[in-house]
Design a protein around this motif. Sequence first.
Motif, PDB file in Angstrom:
ATOM      1  N   ILE A   1      -0.423 -33.287  -4.298  1.00 48.35           N
ATOM      2  CA  ILE A   1      -0.353 -31.853  -4.556  1.00 48.35           C
ATOM      3  C   ILE A   1       0.343 -31.204  -3.366  1.00 48.35           C
ATOM      4  CG2 ILE A   1      -1.722 -29.784  -5.010  1.00 48.35           C
ATOM      5  CD1 ILE A   1      -4.019 -31.910  -5.755  1.00 48.35           C
ATOM      6  N   ARG A   2       1.309 -30.328  -3.642  1.00 50.21           N
ATOM      7  CA  ARG A   2       2.043 -29.695  -2.553  1.00 50.21           C
ATOM      8  C   ARG A   2       1.797 -28.192  -2.546  1.00 50.21           C
ATOM      9  NH1 ARG A   2       7.376 -30.868  -4.472  1.00 50.21           N
ATOM     10  NH2 ARG A   2       6.214 -31.235  -6.367  1.00 50.21           N
ATOM     11  N   THR A   3       1.652 -27.651  -1.354  1.00 45.79           N
ATOM     12  CA  THR A   3       1.399 -26.217  -1.205  1.00 45.79           C
ATOM     13  C   THR A   3       2.413 -25.642  -0.234  1.00 45.79           C
ATOM     14  OG1 THR A   3      -0.261 -26.896   0.408  1.00 45.79           O
ATOM     15  CG2 THR A   3      -1.070 -26.163  -1.711  1.00 45.79           C
ATOM     16  N   VAL A   4       3.004 -24.525  -0.596  1.00 45.71           N
ATOM     17  CA  VAL A   4       4.059 -23.966   0.231  1.00 45.71           C
ATOM     18  C   VAL A   4       4.083 -22.442   0.069  1.00 45.71           C
ATOM     19  CG1 VAL A   4       5.777 -24.295  -1.610  1.00 45.71           C
ATOM     20  CG2 VAL A   4       6.534 -24.175   0.737  1.00 45.71           C
ATOM     21  N   VAL A   5       4.504 -21.749   1.120  1.00 48.88           N
ATOM     22  CA  VAL A   5       4.752 -20.314   1.000  1.00 48.88           C
ATOM     23  C   VAL A   5       6.259 -20.109   1.021  1.00 48.88           C
ATOM     24  CG1 VAL A   5       4.521 -18.036   2.071  1.00 48.88           C
ATOM     25  CG2 VAL A   5       2.583 -19.606   2.080  1.00 48.88           C
ATOM     26  N   LEU A   6       6.776 -19.441   0.005  1.00 42.20           N
ATOM     27  CA  LEU A   6       8.202 -19.190  -0.103  1.00 42.20           C
ATOM     28  C   LEU A   6       8.515 -17.742   0.224  1.00 42.20           C
ATOM     29  CD1 LEU A   6       8.673 -20.863  -3.593  1.00 42.20           C
ATOM     30  CD2 LEU A   6       9.261 -21.878  -1.402  1.00 42.20           C
ATOM     31  N   HIS A   7       9.687 -17.543   0.807  1.00 46.57           N
ATOM     32  CA  HIS A   7      10.241 -16.207   0.945  1.00 46.57           C
ATOM     33  C   HIS A   7      10.774 -15.866  -0.450  1.00 46.57           C
ATOM     34  CE1 HIS A   7      13.776 -13.571   2.203  1.00 46.57           C
ATOM     35  NE2 HIS A   7      12.721 -12.927   2.640  1.00 46.57           N
ATOM     36  N   THR A   8      10.189 -14.861  -1.105  1.00 44.86           N
ATOM     37  CA  THR A   8      10.449 -14.642  -2.531  1.00 44.86           C
ATOM     38  C   THR A   8      11.933 -14.444  -2.832  1.00 44.86           C
ATOM     39  OG1 THR A   8       8.255 -13.661  -2.742  1.00 44.86           O
ATOM     40  CG2 THR A   8       9.787 -13.258  -4.544  1.00 44.86           C
ATOM     41  N   ASP A   9      12.621 -13.639  -2.027  1.00 46.36           N
ATOM     42  CA  ASP A   9      14.036 -13.334  -2.304  1.00 46.36           C
ATOM     43  C   ASP A   9      14.944 -14.546  -2.228  1.00 46.36           C
ATOM     44  OD1 ASP A   9      13.485 -10.752  -2.800  1.00 46.36           O
ATOM     45  OD2 ASP A   9      14.212  -9.968  -0.878  1.00 46.36           O
ATOM     46  N   SER A  10      14.783 -15.354  -1.206  1.00 47.09           N
ATOM     47  CA  SER A  10      15.690 -16.491  -1.026  1.00 47.09           C
ATOM     48  C   SER A  10      15.148 -17.753  -1.680  1.00 47.09           C
ATOM     49  CB  SER A  10      15.918 -16.745   0.470  1.00 47.09           C
ATOM     50  OG  SER A  10      14.717 -17.155   1.085  1.00 47.09           O
ATOM     51  N   GLY A  11      13.872 -17.762  -2.028  1.00 52.34           N
ATOM     52  CA  GLY A  11      13.262 -18.957  -2.614  1.00 52.34           C
ATOM     53  C   GLY A  11      13.082 -20.077  -1.608  1.00 52.34           C
ATOM     54  N   ARG A  12      13.276 -19.783  -0.335  1.00 56.04           N
ATOM     55  CA  ARG A  12      13.146 -20.823   0.681  1.00 56.04           C
ATOM     56  C   ARG A  12      11.754 -20.809   1.307  1.00 56.04           C
ATOM     57  NH1 ARG A  12      17.726 -23.425   2.104  1.00 56.04           N
ATOM     58  NH2 ARG A  12      19.639 -22.525   1.304  1.00 56.04           N
ATOM     59  N   PRO A  13      11.311 -21.989   1.736  1.00 55.42           N
ATOM     60  CA  PRO A  13       9.966 -22.051   2.317  1.00 55.42           C
ATOM     61  C   PRO A  13       9.883 -21.393   3.686  1.00 55.42           C
ATOM     62  CG  PRO A  13      11.046 -24.205   2.429  1.00 55.42           C
ATOM     63  CD  PRO A  13      11.965 -23.308   1.653  1.00 55.42           C
ATOM     64  N   VAL A  14       8.767 -20.775   3.969  1.00 55.85           N
ATOM     65  CA  VAL A  14       8.506 -20.256   5.306  1.00 55.85           C
ATOM     66  C   VAL A  14       7.318 -20.970   5.951  1.00 55.85           C
ATOM     67  CG1 VAL A  14       9.536 -17.973   4.997  1.00 55.85           C
ATOM     68  CG2 VAL A  14       7.176 -18.331   4.342  1.00 55.85           C
ATOM     69  N   LEU A  15       6.425 -21.453   5.138  1.00 60.32           N
ATOM     70  CA  LEU A  15       5.256 -22.195   5.632  1.00 60.32           C
ATOM     71  C   LEU A  15       4.971 -23.348   4.685  1.00 60.32           C
ATOM     72  CD1 LEU A  15       2.804 -19.182   6.098  1.00 60.32           C
ATOM     73  CD2 LEU A  15       3.853 -20.424   7.981  1.00 60.32           C
ATOM     74  N   LYS A  16       4.536 -24.456   5.279  1.00 52.82           N
ATOM     75  CA  LYS A  16       4.180 -25.606   4.449  1.00 52.82           C
ATOM     76  C   LYS A  16       2.890 -26.207   4.962  1.00 52.82           C
ATOM     77  CE  LYS A  16       8.804 -27.426   3.448  1.00 52.82           C
ATOM     78  NZ  LYS A  16       9.727 -28.506   3.796  1.00 52.82           N
ATOM     79  N   GLU A  17       2.206 -26.878   4.086  1.00 50.61           N
ATOM     80  CA  GLU A  17       1.052 -27.673   4.516  1.00 50.61           C
ATOM     81  C   GLU A  17       1.329 -29.116   4.127  1.00 50.61           C
ATOM     82  OE1 GLU A  17      -2.042 -27.494   5.977  1.00 50.61           O
ATOM     83  OE2 GLU A  17      -1.433 -25.570   6.789  1.00 50.61           O
ATOM     84  N   LYS A  18       0.662 -30.035   4.778  1.00 49.77           N
ATOM     85  CA  LYS A  18       0.796 -31.444   4.398  1.00 49.77           C
ATOM     86  C   LYS A  18       0.340 -31.634   2.956  1.00 49.77           C
ATOM     87  CE  LYS A  18       0.498 -33.988   8.689  1.00 49.77           C
ATOM     88  NZ  LYS A  18      -0.482 -33.430   9.633  1.00 49.77           N
ATOM     89  N   ARG A  19       0.883 -32.644   2.315  1.00 46.57           N
ATOM     90  CA  ARG A  19       0.512 -32.934   0.936  1.00 46.57           C
ATOM     91  C   ARG A  19      -0.980 -33.220   0.809  1.00 46.57           C
ATOM     92  NH1 ARG A  19       4.891 -35.543  -2.209  1.00 46.57           N
ATOM     93  NH2 ARG A  19       6.769 -34.634  -1.360  1.00 46.57           N
ATOM     94  N   THR A  20      -1.537 -32.832  -0.332  1.00 45.94           N
ATOM     95  CA  THR A  20      -2.939 -33.135  -0.608  1.00 45.94           C
ATOM     96  C   THR A  20      -2.997 -34.334  -1.533  1.00 45.94           C
ATOM     97  OG1 THR A  20      -3.437 -30.767  -0.491  1.00 45.94           O
ATOM     98  CG2 THR A  20      -5.113 -32.195  -1.501  1.00 45.94           C
ATOM     99  N   ASN A  21      -3.502 -35.437  -1.045  1.00 42.88           N
ATOM    100  CA  ASN A  21      -3.620 -36.617  -1.891  1.00 42.88           C
ATOM    101  C   ASN A  21      -4.764 -36.458  -2.869  1.00 42.88           C
ATOM    102  OD1 ASN A  21      -1.494 -38.296  -0.914  1.00 42.88           O
ATOM    103  ND2 ASN A  21      -2.680 -38.522   0.967  1.00 42.88           N
ATOM    104  N   ARG A  22      -4.585 -37.101  -4.026  1.00 46.23           N
ATOM    105  CA  ARG A  22      -5.620 -36.953  -5.050  1.00 46.23           C
ATOM    106  C   ARG A  22      -6.754 -37.950  -4.819  1.00 46.23           C
ATOM    107  NH1 ARG A  22      -1.214 -36.731  -9.237  1.00 46.23           N
ATOM    108  NH2 ARG A  22      -1.931 -38.786  -9.773  1.00 46.23           N
ATOM    109  N   ILE A  23      -7.353 -37.837  -3.667  1.00 44.10           N
ATOM    110  CA  ILE A  23      -8.516 -38.664  -3.372  1.00 44.10           C
ATOM    111  C   ILE A  23      -9.759 -37.817  -3.591  1.00 44.10           C
ATOM    112  CG2 ILE A  23      -7.327 -40.223  -1.786  1.00 44.10           C
ATOM    113  CD1 ILE A  23      -8.279 -38.441   0.507  1.00 44.10           C
ATOM    114  N   GLN A  24     -10.919 -38.426  -3.428  1.00 49.59           N
ATOM    115  CA  GLN A  24     -12.164 -37.740  -3.806  1.00 49.59           C
ATOM    116  C   GLN A  24     -12.337 -36.344  -3.211  1.00 49.59           C
ATOM    117  OE1 GLN A  24     -14.341 -41.169  -3.072  1.00 49.59           O
ATOM    118  NE2 GLN A  24     -15.198 -41.352  -5.124  1.00 49.59           N
ATOM    119  N   THR A  25     -11.828 -36.150  -2.000  1.00 47.45           N
ATOM    120  CA  THR A  25     -12.037 -34.865  -1.331  1.00 47.45           C
ATOM    121  C   THR A  25     -10.929 -33.851  -1.637  1.00 47.45           C
ATOM    122  OG1 THR A  25     -10.938 -35.835   0.566  1.00 47.45           O
ATOM    123  CG2 THR A  25     -13.343 -35.820   0.604  1.00 47.45           C
TER     124      THR A  25
END
Length: 149
Positions: free
Chosen positions: A70-94
């Motif tokens: 699972i990927r989570t990102v904050v995009l700058h709406t106008d340009s569609g480019r990322p401004v912040l990212k988090e590491k991927r969330t693996n689909r493990i129990q937690t």
Amino acid sequence: MSNRKYSDIIQEEFEQALSETDVDFERKDYPWSGELIYEAKSEDDTFTLRVYSSLDKRTGEARSRGSDAIRTVVLHTDSGRPVLKEKRTNRIQTWKKNLKKKINKLAKQQGNVKKCEECGNTMVIRENSNGEEFYGCSWYPNCKNTESL
Ligand SMILES: [Zn+2]
């Protein structure tokens, strides 16, 4: 590769987890993506918090077994480019706990993103031809200011 047990996730469960965050998400159906995508705009629309669920939008179930994250990102709406990212969330129990933590963190940080020191616009994450990421001004090409990540 690893012994971690992957969890099967279904859409209802995923949306339940999202509803337990500080963010009010909307489900999006983009023709360019086969996965369920969820988004929330900041109050002034400047930023879009986007979650790529790794769930197939036709079935509402996990796509290729375990390997997708699972990927989570904050995009700058106008340009569609990322401004912040988090590491991927693996689909493990937690995954639920991990995902909620990342979403709440991004939501908090988006009020405080990097601004261009030359012109005051938002700095977005870009990639050079070697695949290395750096900050570039969202007002490019008018402003060519860059910074390392
Ligand atoms: Zn600038």
